[in-house]
Design a protein around this motif. Structure first.
Motif, PDB file in Angstrom:
ATOM      1  N   LEU A  26       0.817  -1.198   0.000  1.00 56.39           N
ATOM      2  CA  LEU A  26       0.000   0.000   0.000  1.00 56.39           C
ATOM      3  C   LEU A  26       0.861   1.262   0.000  1.00 56.39           C
ATOM      4  O   LEU A  26       0.506   2.255  -0.631  1.00 56.39           O
ATOM      5  N   ALA A  27       2.010   1.207   0.671  1.00 56.19           N
ATOM      6  CA  ALA A  27       2.848   2.400   0.802  1.00 56.19           C
ATOM      7  C   ALA A  27       3.512   2.795  -0.518  1.00 56.19           C
ATOM      8  O   ALA A  27       3.557   3.980  -0.850  1.00 56.19           O
ATOM      9  N   LEU A  28       4.020   1.844  -1.279  1.00 57.75           N
ATOM     10  CA  LEU A  28       4.715   2.188  -2.519  1.00 57.75           C
ATOM     11  C   LEU A  28       3.795   2.779  -3.583  1.00 57.75           C
ATOM     12  O   LEU A  28       4.144   3.810  -4.182  1.00 57.75           O
ATOM     13  N   PRO A  29       2.625   2.213  -3.848  1.00 58.75           N
ATOM     14  CA  PRO A  29       1.737   2.876  -4.809  1.00 58.75           C
ATOM     15  C   PRO A  29       1.277   4.254  -4.334  1.00 58.75           C
ATOM     16  O   PRO A  29       1.151   5.179  -5.139  1.00 58.75           O
ATOM     17  N   ALA A  30       1.048   4.413  -3.047  1.00 59.18           N
ATOM     18  CA  ALA A  30       0.640   5.722  -2.533  1.00 59.18           C
ATOM     19  C   ALA A  30       1.760   6.736  -2.690  1.00 59.18           C
ATOM     20  O   ALA A  30       1.524   7.888  -3.070  1.00 59.18           O
ATOM     21  N   LEU A  31       2.993   6.330  -2.425  1.00 54.87           N
ATOM     22  CA  LEU A  31       4.141   7.223  -2.588  1.00 54.87           C
ATOM     23  C   LEU A  31       4.332   7.611  -4.049  1.00 54.87           C
ATOM     24  O   LEU A  31       4.592   8.780  -4.360  1.00 54.87           O
ATOM     25  N   PHE A  33       1.998   7.716  -6.350  1.00 56.38           N
ATOM     26  CA  PHE A  33       0.894   8.597  -6.709  1.00 56.38           C
ATOM     27  C   PHE A  33       1.156  10.018  -6.220  1.00 56.38           C
ATOM     28  O   PHE A  33       0.934  10.987  -6.954  1.00 56.38           O
ATOM     29  N   ILE A  34       1.636  10.162  -4.993  1.00 55.46           N
ATOM     30  CA  ILE A  34       1.908  11.487  -4.446  1.00 55.46           C
ATOM     31  C   ILE A  34       3.024  12.176  -5.219  1.00 55.46           C
ATOM     32  O   ILE A  34       2.944  13.377  -5.511  1.00 55.46           O
ATOM     33  N   ALA A  35       4.070  11.425  -5.596  1.00 57.37           N
ATOM     34  CA  ALA A  35       5.172  12.012  -6.358  1.00 57.37           C
ATOM     35  C   ALA A  35       4.703  12.480  -7.729  1.00 57.37           C
ATOM     36  O   ALA A  35       5.062  13.584  -8.180  1.00 57.37           O
ATOM     37  N   LEU A  36       3.903  11.678  -8.407  1.00 54.03           N
ATOM     38  CA  LEU A  36       3.404  12.090  -9.717  1.00 54.03           C
ATOM     39  C   LEU A  36       2.429  13.254  -9.613  1.00 54.03           C
ATOM     40  O   LEU A  36       2.436  14.152 -10.456  1.00 54.03           O
ATOM     41  N   LEU A  37       1.622  13.272  -8.578  1.00 50.75           N
ATOM     42  CA  LEU A  37       0.702  14.380  -8.376  1.00 50.75           C
ATOM     43  C   LEU A  37       1.467  15.672  -8.111  1.00 50.75           C
ATOM     44  O   LEU A  37       1.094  16.739  -8.603  1.00 50.75           O
ATOM     45  N   ALA A  38       2.554  15.587  -7.359  1.00 55.60           N
ATOM     46  CA  ALA A  38       3.358  16.776  -7.090  1.00 55.60           C
ATOM     47  C   ALA A  38       4.000  17.306  -8.373  1.00 55.60           C
ATOM     48  O   ALA A  38       4.103  18.521  -8.564  1.00 55.60           O
ATOM     49  N   LEU A  39       4.424  16.417  -9.259  1.00 54.10           N
ATOM     50  CA  LEU A  39       4.993  16.869 -10.528  1.00 54.10           C
ATOM     51  C   LEU A  39       3.945  17.521 -11.415  1.00 54.10           C
ATOM     52  O   LEU A  39       4.232  18.483 -12.129  1.00 54.10           O
ATOM     53  N   ILE A  40       2.733  17.007 -11.377  1.00 56.95           N
ATOM     54  CA  ILE A  40       1.671  17.585 -12.200  1.00 56.95           C
ATOM     55  C   ILE A  40       1.268  18.953 -11.655  1.00 56.95           C
ATOM     56  O   ILE A  40       1.056  19.898 -12.414  1.00 56.95           O
ATOM     57  N   LEU A  41       1.173  19.069 -10.344  1.00 58.74           N
ATOM     58  CA  LEU A  41       0.715  20.317  -9.754  1.00 58.74           C
ATOM     59  C   LEU A  41       1.774  21.406  -9.800  1.00 58.74           C
ATOM     60  O   LEU A  41       1.440  22.583  -9.742  1.00 58.74           O
ATOM     61  N   ASN A  42       3.025  21.052  -9.897  1.00 56.85           N
ATOM     62  CA  ASN A  42       4.092  22.043  -9.979  1.00 56.85           C
ATOM     63  C   ASN A  42       4.975  21.699 -11.174  1.00 56.85           C
ATOM     64  O   ASN A  42       6.039  21.111 -11.021  1.00 56.85           O
ATOM     65  N   PRO A  43       4.565  22.072 -12.387  1.00 63.37           N
ATOM     66  CA  PRO A  43       5.300  21.667 -13.583  1.00 63.37           C
ATOM     67  C   PRO A  43       6.687  22.292 -13.687  1.00 63.37           C
ATOM     68  O   PRO A  43       7.500  21.834 -14.464  1.00 63.37           O
ATOM     69  N   SER A  44       6.996  23.305 -12.902  1.00 62.05           N
ATOM     70  CA  SER A  44       8.331  23.888 -12.965  1.00 62.05           C
ATOM     71  C   SER A  44       9.379  22.928 -12.397  1.00 62.05           C
ATOM     72  O   SER A  44      10.562  23.053 -12.707  1.00 62.05           O
TER      73      SER A  44
END
Length: 68
Positions: A26-31, A33-44
């Motif tokens: 559960l921890a690895l897929p959640a991590l 997902f959070i990393a990819l979401l952070a890249l999408i939300l801050n494209p810089s």
């Protein structure tokens, strides 16, 4: 000639199924997902991504809406 009757070999158990998920299952897929979401939300932060300005503006607007 009479037909043979088949008896079940063992009665079904009434217990529940015990399925255990390891902590990293559960921890690895959640991590990720959070990393990819952070890249999408801050494209810089995604230095290798040089995309269409319209897409960048769209993600910037989404980031601004979520930051409120």
């Amino acid at each position: 000639m009479p037909a043979r009757t088949h008896t079940p070999p063992h009665p079904a158990t009434s217990g529940s199924v015990d399925i255990r998920l390891p902590w990293w299952g559960l921890a690895l897929p959640a991590l990720a997902f959070i990393a990819l979401l952070a890249l999408i939300l801050n494209p810089s932060d995604a230095h290798a991504a040089s995309g269409d300005p319209a897409i960048t503006q769209f993600f910037e607007r989404v980031r601004q809406l979520l930051a409120r």
